[in-house]
Design a protein around this motif. Sequence first.
Motif, mmCIF file in Angstrom:
data_model
loop_
_atom_site.group_PDB
_atom_site.id
_atom_site.type_symbol
_atom_site.label_atom_id
_atom_site.label_comp_id
_atom_site.label_asym_id
_atom_site.label_seq_id
_atom_site.Cartn_x
_atom_site.Cartn_y
_atom_site.Cartn_z
ATOM 1 N N LEU A 1 -6.494 4.759 0.744
ATOM 2 C CA LEU A 1 -6.051 4.977 -0.633
ATOM 3 C C LEU A 1 -6.809 6.127 -1.292
ATOM 4 N N ALA A 2 -8.033 6.358 -0.838
ATOM 5 C CA ALA A 2 -8.817 7.463 -1.389
ATOM 6 C C ALA A 2 -8.168 8.820 -1.110
ATOM 7 N N LEU B 1 0.827 -1.204 0.000
ATOM 8 C CA LEU B 1 0.000 0.000 0.000
ATOM 9 C C LEU B 1 0.863 1.257 0.000
ATOM 10 N N ARG C 1 -9.822 -4.463 4.342
ATOM 11 C CA ARG C 1 -10.072 -3.970 2.983
ATOM 12 C C ARG C 1 -10.707 -2.584 2.994
ATOM 13 N N ALA C 2 -11.623 -2.377 3.911
ATOM 14 C CA ALA C 2 -12.267 -1.067 4.008
ATOM 15 C C ALA C 2 -11.267 -0.001 4.434
ATOM 16 N N ALA D 1 -9.040 0.805 1.408
ATOM 17 C CA ALA D 1 -9.772 1.597 0.416
ATOM 18 C C ALA D 1 -9.934 3.045 0.886
ATOM 19 N N ALA E 1 -4.066 3.624 7.013
ATOM 20 C CA ALA E 1 -4.740 2.335 6.838
ATOM 21 C C ALA E 1 -4.499 1.427 8.037
ATOM 22 N N SER F 1 0.648 3.782 -3.122
ATOM 23 C CA SER F 1 0.279 5.172 -2.818
ATOM 24 C C SER F 1 1.376 6.139 -3.258
#
Length: 478
Positions: free
Chosen positions: A327-328, A91, A320-321, A324, A310, A95
């Motif tokens: 990453l947003a 990640l 996972r949430a 996500a 995260a 990113s």
Amino acid sequence: MLLVGLFRSTDPELWRDEVSSWSAATRDLDQLFGMLDNVDASNGTYYVILHFWAALFGDSVFALRLLSALAMAGAAAFTALIGQRLFNSRLAGLSAGLLLVTVPTVSRFAQEIRTYAVVTCAVAAACWLLLRALDRPGVLRWSGYALTMALAGACHLVSLSSLAGQLVLVLGHWWSRRREPGAAHVLWQFPLAVLATLAAVSPVAVLGDRQSARQLGWLPAPSVHDLVYLWHDLFYAPRVSYAFALLALPALLHPRFVRGAVQALLLAVLPALVVWQLSQGTTSYFIERYLLFTLPALAVLAGAGIAAVAALLSRRVPRRAAVAAALALVAVPLVVGAPRQQALRNTFSHGDRDFRGGAEVIAAGYRPGDGLVTAGGNQAWAMVEAGLTFYLPGSVRPTPMFVERDAVRNEDLYARPCPVAEPCLGDAPRTWLVTIGKSADPYEGLPGDQIQALQKAYVPTQTRQLPGLTVSLLVRKA
């Protein structure tokens, strides 16, 4: 990154530095090396690369800028790999790579025919190869590191300041494993690789030092204020720089990420400090595009911040949430930098002189036998004649006037003007005169003897003012 680099890449007109690259790269190699012996040796390796690139793909705006777009795409890829390896986090790597794409400066130089994208790619590749060599030393890995650093240094000597930040990686690795057998080997392997790099780059350094007064004399010594606000200039958009700072903060505060975050920060900051200090002498090297190669390290730092977010969110929501949601956050610099990204693709975002428009005016009224006078002498840096030549059709070639030796035969980026203007006037029945700026006087900025020779033999019949240029047609007196 490649898609962003190619998006509307042909819209901005070439500016004088890009025209210089084209002028150098489209000479044959003997002519190019003759020029580099006199000027611009610090960019010589890039010109040689661009020479072979143009031989394969042509010298259109798209073809020449494609090299930079590909190089910056490579820089984004290596940025992602550095983030993944430095923080052991996919990640963080993903990113980091995506964040680099959001930086307006990166888009700008992914669409510019200059060496900076290649240098950024080479330095990012060298950092990744260094991390690999530290994890599992070997001749091939150290050789790869030395080769990529040599490429970076040969393309632009200022990039060698990145060695200061890389030294931190080496010392940090040694300190964390100092009790392991063979850990001290890196303390001689790294200097040996650096010595090989410096040896390979030394011819460019010798020539570059000899030419530095001419190449960089226009840069003032930087102040402390310039150093502090460099990060704004690096991003071309203060809001994007603030977004990166906020994204980096969680990594600097999270116990799992803080060590790597400090290393990434020093990878970016130490080269800037080195260049700033060196620029306090007789020659300054302190300008944001020379330090573009530090941006991948800042993207890695901000990418680690997203990974840290995260990690914090995953304590409360499913993994996972959390990923996500974190990453947003990449969208933050993307959104705040969007206006600047758009502006960088405008016609005159790279420069302020309409070479293409001037060429269109000349081509529309051209007659065989026409002459051409452009801003030269102390205004030769504007590259007006070469800029017009790039955009003129092959069938439109007015004869340059007041030129004793053209740029190629002069082994320089600039032509050598005639020492006395009038004997070089020639007998062209009409002459196109192109000067810098907008003025009611079509002769504005020309040397006095050229003005006198033109006024004696010609009379202006039409004048067209364009962004940054004035184009006039002179007709010989009866």
